[in-house]
Design an enzyme around this catalytic site. Structure first.
Site, PDB file in Angstrom:
ATOM      1  N   ASP A   1       0.843  -1.194   0.000  1.00 45.34           N
ATOM      2  CA  ASP A   1       0.000   0.000   0.000  1.00 45.34           C
ATOM      3  C   ASP A   1       0.881   1.246   0.000  1.00 45.34           C
ATOM      4  O   ASP A   1       1.717   1.426   0.889  1.00 45.34           O
ATOM      5  CB  ASP A   1      -0.906   0.004   1.237  1.00 45.34           C
ATOM      6  CG  ASP A   1      -1.784   1.245   1.292  1.00 45.34           C
ATOM      7  OD1 ASP A   1      -2.730   1.331   0.502  1.00 45.34           O
ATOM      8  OD2 ASP A   1      -1.522   2.134   2.133  1.00 45.34           O
TER       9      ASP A   1
ATOM     10  N   GLU B   1      -2.501   0.297  -4.481  1.00 48.21           N
ATOM     11  CA  GLU B   1      -2.397  -0.923  -3.690  1.00 48.21           C
ATOM     12  C   GLU B   1      -2.311  -2.140  -4.612  1.00 48.21           C
ATOM     13  O   GLU B   1      -3.074  -2.258  -5.572  1.00 48.21           O
ATOM     14  CB  GLU B   1      -3.611  -1.055  -2.766  1.00 48.21           C
ATOM     15  CG  GLU B   1      -3.463  -2.095  -1.675  1.00 48.21           C
ATOM     16  CD  GLU B   1      -4.569  -1.984  -0.627  1.00 48.21           C
ATOM     17  OE1 GLU B   1      -4.967  -3.028  -0.099  1.00 48.21           O
ATOM     18  OE2 GLU B   1      -5.027  -0.859  -0.343  1.00 48.21           O
TER      19      GLU B   1
END
Length: 416
Positions: free
Chosen positions: A14, A114
């Site tokens: 992320d 992500e």
């Protein structure tokens, strides 16, 4: 329960404050040392903050979802428009970057900022999952100037939970099945990936308030109440996820949805209906693109701050799966008539769920034109695909209430 589970090494990566970090780098600033906010539109005081650098978050309390007028008038703070073209380009570069460490087919881009990486078989090159995660973070910082957090687990679910609950605080973390009792079960349901507020309230009615409660609940009762999703919820509470990389982790959540925060308050019901029709067109088009149709239509309205906020989100099911714009729109009008009482509206969302393949169509004596309507919809989609989304628009889009013409100039919902 875990003895026969396939042990994989999945990294969930992320990007930290991705939009804000990219915009800072474009201005020659250090993302970790500057005060910068990315907003949807710098000319509107009520514009939403899409991202903020870590120092702006920590020292001024500005975060994603804040409003432009909430940002203090401080000379250190820079406020910029979103530049989706830059963000998407960097996201593509990052995917190529990940390909250095794992095969391309072992990369699943979950969103712009992500991704999941399956690192099985790379141990001789990079070491174990922890060593690989640290190498990716260090190389990314050196080459891109960007930082990230990485959660590691034996499946997609566990790596995502590890990321959200632990890795975002420490940079890198790893969870195994032995960590479930201590780290996962004490958590409230809302922190479990795939459980939203509405599902949490339904589970609360059974006395289920933590992930541990869910793991200890009777499986047959969950399946009776929630169907296939009840089975998935139970096994996810035990950290078990059998989905392949890139597959939807909650199969019951596959749906087609669109939501937007309106550029102004909408007070007239006829104007609200105009936007709903435009959004139904987009939701139905997304379903047709995937060759899917749905039986459950949901409408959500969020009220203006002048109404002290609030709103509703309600659903109804139709007899036959549909992906026709007017079918979805008629269902939304029924929901609007039942639940809307003239409030000022600032946010609208529409969802088509309970999805089936669009390969079979039930013929009806009462709707003989349905096959022609369906064929026409696919033809209109093809024209839009070739010439642009604004090549064919409904008349409501040319009214003062319409938003489709403006949104067709945006990339990812924001300025390019």
């Amino acid at each position: 329960m875990f003895e026969q589970m396939k042990q994989r090494t999945i990294l969930c990566v992320d990007m930290k404050s991705f939009y804000a970090s990219c915009s800072a780098l474009a201005l020659g600033l250090d993302p970790l040392d500057c005060y910068l906010a990315v907003v949807a539109d710098t000319t509107r005081s009520g514009s939403v903050v899409l991202a903020a650098t870590p120092k702006l978050k920590k020292e001024f309390g500005i975060k994603t979802g804040s409003r432009l007028f909430e940002i203090p008038n401080d000379p250190r703070i820079q406020i910029v428009n979103a530049q989706m073209g830059i963000y998407l380009d960097i996201s593509t570069q990052l995917t190529r970057f990940f390909n250095r460490y794992v095969p391309f087919e072992a990369i699943h881009v979950y969103s712009v900022d992500e991704s999941f990486l399956q690192a099985d078989g790379t141990e001789k090159l990079w070491g174990d999952g922890i060593a690989l995660a640290h190498k990716i973070r260090n190389d990314m910082l050196r080459e891109f100037g960007l930082t990230c957090s990485i959660g590691i687990g034996p499946n997609m679910l566990m790596s995502k939970l590890c990321l959200d609950i632990e890795a975002k605080k420490h940079g890198v973390a790893e969870w195994g099945f032995t960590d479930i009792k201590e780290k996962l079960w004490p958590l409230p349901l809302r922190e479990m990936w795939g459980i939203g507020s509405r599902l949490e309230r339904r589970l609360n009615r059974f006395g289920i308030r933590t992930v541990g409660h869910l793991a200890a609940f009777d499986l047959k009762k969950l399946e009776k109440e929630f169907g296939v999703m009840g089975n998935q919820l139970y096994y996810h509470a035990w950290g078990i996820d059998l989905s392949d990389l890139g597959a939807p982790i909650m199969q019951g959540q596959v749906s087609f949805a669109k939501g937007q925060i309106l550029l102004r308050d909408y007070e007239k019901e006829e104007e609200i209906k105009c936007v709903i029709l435009e959004m139904c067109e987009e939701v139905a088009r997304r379903a047709r693109r995937a060759k899917k149709a749905g039986r459950t239509i949901s409408l959500g309205l969020g009220y203006s701050q002048e109404q002290m906020g609030g709103g509703f989100y309600r659903s109804l099911s139709v007899d036959e799966p549909t992906n026709l714009t007017m079918d979805v729109y008629k269902a939304c009008l029924r929901l609007l008539a039942r639940h809307y009482r003239g409030e000022i509206v600032r946010q609208i969302s529409i969802t088509l769920s309970n999805v089936h393949d669009d390969s079979v169509q039930q013929l009806s004596l009462f709707e003989p034109n349905k096959p022609k309507q369906k064929d026409l919809s696919y033809v209109m989609d093809a024209i839009r695909e070739k010439y642009g989304s604004n090549a064919l628009l409904r008349a409501v889009s040319y009214t003062k209430a319409g938003t489709a013409r403006h949104r067709s100039t945006l990339l990812g919902g924001h300025k390019a």
